[in-house]
Design an enzyme around this catalytic site. Structure first.
Site, short mmCIF file in Angstrom:
data_model
loop_
_atom_site.label_atom_id
_atom_site.label_comp_id
_atom_site.label_asym_id
_atom_site.label_seq_id
_atom_site.Cartn_x
_atom_site.Cartn_y
_atom_site.Cartn_z
N LYS A 133 111.63 71.62 56.52
CA LYS A 133 110.90 70.35 56.62
C LYS A 133 109.44 70.70 56.91
CE LYS A 133 110.49 66.66 60.07
NZ LYS A 133 111.16 66.04 61.24
N GLU A 192 119.07 60.25 58.00
CA GLU A 192 118.82 60.86 59.32
C GLU A 192 118.53 59.76 60.34
OE1 GLU A 192 114.84 62.80 61.29
OE2 GLU A 192 115.29 63.28 59.21
#
Length: 209
Positions: free
Chosen positions: A128, A39
């Site tokens: 998340k 990411e």
């Protein structure tokens, strides 16, 4: 798609602050250590350039995408750069829905079950759990009891090789790794050392879980 890339090593590398000039060497170091999801937060320097460079370099062998995605229009920009995963610190339905429409993997940030289930309703593929320091293993255990088993629960924030085991025992599927793995200015060799420490810790944890 996301679960396939997390299958062997369910750790997401967060490269906040990475420069386009160094992203390929750092990406190579992570890939060699077994990382398959990377990411690049959009508050990094020229993030779309970095995403394009790394997604081109690693191709289908890794899932490269963006973090700190706050607006739905950013989803298309990331997709056009070759990104295939959208991660956010929050759970904005418009961003999740845009991600699902674009055919990308969605991992929004959530801190309560209400946010988590709303994110899943909007099309999220993983949750998340952020910030993990505040949530803690006891809360993860409570989440795991109600969230569908196939949905990855990924604590992010303050994760180190030393505290992964307690989260996994509570039901965490994997983790997002930030400054303990990579800080802006870190060399590829340093990242390789950190990445190996996390990969080794995961192997130990998963063997005993």
């Amino acid at each position: 798609m996301l679960n396939e890339y997390l299958k062997d090593l369910p750790l997401i590398a967060i490269l906040r602050g990475v420069q386009p000039s160094e992203v390929e060497s750092i990406g190579d170091a992570l890939f060699e250590a077994g990382f398959r999801v990377i990411e690049i937060p959009l508050n990094s320097p020229d993030p779309l350039v970095s995403i394009e460079k790394l997604s081109t370099r690693l191709g289908g062998a890794a899932l490269v995408g963006a973090g700190t995605v706050l607006q739905p229009e950013q989803v298309g920009q990331v997709r056009d750069a070759g990104g295939r995963i959208i991660v956010s610190p929050n759970a904005k339905p418009a961003v999740i829905e845009a991600t699902a429409r674009a055919g990308l993997a969605s991992a929004p940030g959530v801190a309560t079950p209400t946010e988590g289930f709303a994110a899943l309703d909007a099309g999220a593929h993983a949750l998340k759990l952020f910030p993990a320091e505040a949530i803690g293993p006891k809360v993860v255990k409570a989440w795991r009891a109600v969230v569908p088993a196939e949905v990855p629960l990924m604590p992010v924030g303050g994760i180190s090789p030393d505290n992964m085991a307690e989260f996994v025992a509570a039901g965490a599927t994997g983790f997002g790794l930030g400054s303990a793995l990579y800080k802006a200015g870190m060399t590829a060799d340093a990242v390789a050392t950190n990445a190996k420490a996390f990969a080794d810790a995961w192997q130990t944890v998963s063997t005993h879980s």
